[in-house]
Design a protein around this motif. Structure first.
Motif, mmCIF file in Angstrom:
data_model
loop_
_atom_site.group_PDB
_atom_site.id
_atom_site.type_symbol
_atom_site.label_atom_id
_atom_site.label_comp_id
_atom_site.label_asym_id
_atom_site.label_seq_id
_atom_site.Cartn_x
_atom_site.Cartn_y
_atom_site.Cartn_z
ATOM 1 N N GLY A 42 0.745 -1.425 0.206
ATOM 2 C CA GLY A 42 -0.276 -0.161 -0.115
ATOM 3 C C GLY A 42 0.838 1.356 -0.046
ATOM 4 N N GLY A 43 0.336 2.462 -0.276
ATOM 5 C CA GLY A 43 0.926 3.520 -0.135
ATOM 6 C C GLY A 43 -0.107 4.775 0.247
ATOM 7 N N THR A 44 0.548 6.121 -0.379
ATOM 8 C CA THR A 44 -0.355 7.218 0.028
ATOM 9 C C THR A 44 -1.487 6.957 -0.192
ATOM 10 O OG1 THR A 44 1.690 8.673 -0.354
ATOM 11 C CG2 THR A 44 -0.118 9.756 -0.253
ATOM 12 N N ALA A 45 -2.020 6.462 -1.517
ATOM 13 C CA ALA A 45 -3.386 6.296 -2.044
ATOM 14 C C ALA A 45 -4.308 5.815 -0.841
ATOM 15 C CB ALA A 45 -3.560 5.659 -3.402
ATOM 16 N N LEU A 46 -3.762 4.816 -0.171
ATOM 17 C CA LEU A 46 -4.467 3.965 0.758
ATOM 18 C C LEU A 46 -4.435 4.551 2.321
ATOM 19 C CD1 LEU A 46 -3.724 0.582 -0.316
ATOM 20 C CD2 LEU A 46 -5.787 1.881 -0.796
ATOM 21 N N GLY A 47 -3.750 5.798 2.433
ATOM 22 C CA GLY A 47 -3.700 6.518 3.797
ATOM 23 C C GLY A 47 -2.131 6.339 4.381
ATOM 24 N N LEU A 48 -1.592 5.702 3.748
ATOM 25 C CA LEU A 48 -0.106 5.455 4.414
ATOM 26 C C LEU A 48 0.925 6.663 4.135
ATOM 27 C CD1 LEU A 48 0.553 1.722 3.442
ATOM 28 C CD2 LEU A 48 -0.103 2.733 5.731
ATOM 29 N N GLY A 49 1.390 6.947 5.203
ATOM 30 C CA GLY A 49 2.222 8.386 5.006
ATOM 31 C C GLY A 49 3.022 8.405 6.169
ATOM 32 N N VAL A 50 3.926 9.523 6.068
ATOM 33 C CA VAL A 50 4.696 9.717 7.328
ATOM 34 C C VAL A 50 3.759 9.796 8.576
ATOM 35 C CG1 VAL A 50 6.450 11.087 8.448
ATOM 36 C CG2 VAL A 50 6.759 10.672 5.924
ATOM 37 N N GLY A 51 4.142 9.064 9.635
ATOM 38 C CA GLY A 51 3.594 9.176 10.743
ATOM 39 C C GLY A 51 2.374 8.263 11.103
ATOM 40 N N ALA A 52 2.120 7.497 10.015
ATOM 41 C CA ALA A 52 1.031 6.363 9.783
ATOM 42 C C ALA A 52 1.215 5.332 10.835
ATOM 43 C CB ALA A 52 0.676 5.703 8.480
ATOM 44 N N ARG A 53 0.257 5.071 11.708
ATOM 45 C CA ARG A 53 0.258 3.739 12.645
ATOM 46 C C ARG A 53 -0.528 2.654 12.019
ATOM 47 N NH1 ARG A 53 -0.791 5.781 18.559
ATOM 48 N NH2 ARG A 53 0.095 3.822 18.965
ATOM 49 N N VAL A 54 0.326 1.616 12.040
ATOM 50 C CA VAL A 54 -0.254 0.349 11.719
ATOM 51 C C VAL A 54 -0.045 -1.002 12.736
ATOM 52 C CG1 VAL A 54 -0.217 0.721 9.227
ATOM 53 C CG2 VAL A 54 1.705 -0.462 10.667
ATOM 54 N N ALA A 55 -0.946 -1.857 12.658
ATOM 55 C CA ALA A 55 -0.894 -2.978 13.787
ATOM 56 C C ALA A 55 -0.711 -4.280 12.832
ATOM 57 C CB ALA A 55 -1.784 -3.173 14.551
ATOM 58 N N VAL A 56 0.134 -5.394 13.173
ATOM 59 C CA VAL A 56 0.413 -6.740 12.541
ATOM 60 C C VAL A 56 -0.625 -7.773 13.249
ATOM 61 C CG1 VAL A 56 1.828 -8.390 12.051
ATOM 62 C CG2 VAL A 56 2.499 -5.865 11.641
ATOM 63 N N TYR A 57 -1.496 -8.561 12.476
ATOM 64 C CA TYR A 57 -2.130 -9.406 13.087
ATOM 65 C C TYR A 57 -1.855 -10.776 12.065
ATOM 66 C CZ TYR A 57 -4.908 -5.420 14.850
ATOM 67 O OH TYR A 57 -5.196 -4.446 15.774
ATOM 68 N N PRO A 58 -2.468 -11.758 12.778
ATOM 69 C CA PRO A 58 -2.196 -13.274 12.231
ATOM 70 C C PRO A 58 -2.946 -13.301 10.644
ATOM 71 C CG PRO A 58 -2.525 -13.535 14.433
ATOM 72 C CD PRO A 58 -2.706 -12.014 14.296
ATOM 73 N N PRO A 59 -2.688 -14.185 9.895
ATOM 74 C CA PRO A 59 -3.613 -14.336 8.453
ATOM 75 C C PRO A 59 -4.662 -14.492 8.974
ATOM 76 C CG PRO A 59 -1.212 -15.331 8.419
ATOM 77 C CD PRO A 59 -1.355 -14.941 9.959
ATOM 78 N N GLY A 60 -5.731 -13.873 8.113
ATOM 79 C CA GLY A 60 -7.118 -14.551 8.380
ATOM 80 C C GLY A 60 -7.804 -13.626 9.295
ATOM 81 N N THR A 61 -7.144 -12.700 10.142
ATOM 82 C CA THR A 61 -7.775 -11.795 10.817
ATOM 83 C C THR A 61 -8.433 -10.664 10.221
ATOM 84 O OG1 THR A 61 -6.012 -12.191 12.667
ATOM 85 C CG2 THR A 61 -7.313 -10.174 12.792
ATOM 86 N N LEU A 62 -9.763 -10.574 10.490
ATOM 87 C CA LEU A 62 -10.780 -9.646 9.931
ATOM 88 C C LEU A 62 -11.111 -8.530 10.816
ATOM 89 C CD1 LEU A 62 -12.842 -11.940 7.398
ATOM 90 C CD2 LEU A 62 -10.846 -10.525 6.992
ATOM 91 N N ARG A 63 -11.214 -8.732 12.086
ATOM 92 C CA ARG A 63 -11.757 -7.848 12.973
ATOM 93 C C ARG A 63 -11.105 -8.084 14.347
ATOM 94 N NH1 ARG A 63 -15.298 -10.765 11.086
ATOM 95 N NH2 ARG A 63 -16.297 -8.979 9.838
ATOM 96 N N VAL A 64 -10.893 -7.051 15.131
ATOM 97 C CA VAL A 64 -10.282 -7.348 16.802
ATOM 98 C C VAL A 64 -11.320 -6.763 17.729
ATOM 99 C CG1 VAL A 64 -7.979 -7.451 15.923
ATOM 100 C CG2 VAL A 64 -9.124 -5.176 16.535
#
Length: 270
Positions: free
Chosen positions: A248-270
């Motif tokens: 992904g990139g800027t078009a999907l909302g990723l940029g400097v300062g963006a925060r993301v989390a990593v989940y196991p494969p298949g995770t659709l909601r937390v």
């Protein structure tokens, strides 16, 4: 089968929950009305369908045009319709297919479920297909799962049995139904599909690509919708510097300062 579809459309009322599941042979035949860029309609094959150029009326295949008309009439009455097709060329069996340039991928395991394209005389019945009065655009009103793309063939897989015999299963149906049997809660169609498709990919080495479209975030055969959280695919695991690569990139909302989390494969909601 045509009579059953007509009766289903006639009997359907608002808020009915309808499931149509076809696992069997699919094929193609010459397009009769010029709406297919590929020049061929995709079809479902009843048990008594035959391909005999000398007697085209023996070809009783259900055309994608017919099925699209059924869906348009059916979803004019209820929006809670799910269609699952495990057959060759099933990716666009409910709608017009785009032109494809890739060759059909031949299987590497056991056998295929399909038949050659029919390019002989067109049956007279093709000129007078099922005709329902269109009431709505159907495509966004139902959930559709196909076992492969329009240009692919569905594979069967051989499974050894305890008694030493071998049983053949449609690959996608096997994994889809296996997941149904293990359910402890009510998932969405997307969740079921993604799990079954991933297992099929592993077995067939990505040689068959199941398709998913429509209202796929609806709970299984129900009315409640549960869309997943937004997510991006992780393209690489952390290297020695701790860096990862996201799809992904800027078009999907990723940029400097963006925060993301990593989940196991298949995770659709937390």
């Amino acid at each position: 089968m045509r009579a059953a579809f007509a009766q289903l459309v006639n009997d359907a009322v608002a808020d009915d929950v309808i499931l149509i599941y076809f696992a069997g042979h699919g094929s193609q035949m010459r397009d009769s009305d010029g709406d297919e860029q590929s020049g061929f309609d995709n079809t479902l094959m009843p048990y008594d369908s035959k391909h005999d150029p000398a007697n085209p009326e023996l070809n009783t295949d259900l055309l994608d045009d017919e099925l699209a008309e059924v869906m348009e009439a059916l979803t004019g009455k209820t929006k809670n319709v799910t269609v699952i097709v495990d057959a060759c060329h099933s990716g666009t069996v409910l709608r017009e297919a785009p032109d494809v340039s890739e060759p059909v991928i031949r299987p590497i395991v056991t056998r295929e479920r399909g038949a050659p394209r029919y390019d002989g005389p067109l049956p007279e019945r093709v000129k007078s297909r099922l005709r329902f009065t269109p009431t709505a655009r159907a495509h966004a009103s139902y959930a559709f799962i196909a076992s492969c793309r329009d240009d692919q063939k569905a594979k069967e897989i051989a499974w050894p049995q305890p008694d030493g015999t071998v049983r053949h299963h449609g690959g996608f149906s096997y994994y889809f139904i296996a997941r149904l049997r293990k359910l402890t809660s009510t998932p969405t169609l997307r969740e079921l599909f993604e799990g079954a498709a991933a297992e099929l990919f592993d077995v067939l080495e990505h040689r068959q690509h199941p398709q998913l479209e429509g209202r796929v975030d609806r709970r299984l055969f129900g009315l409640e919708t549960d869309p997943p959280m937004r997510h991006l695919r992780l393209r690489s695991v952390p290297d020695e510097t701790g860096r990862v690569v996201l799809a992904g990139g800027t078009a999907l909302g990723l940029g400097v300062g963006a925060r993301v989390a990593v989940y196991p494969p298949g995770t659709l909601r937390v």
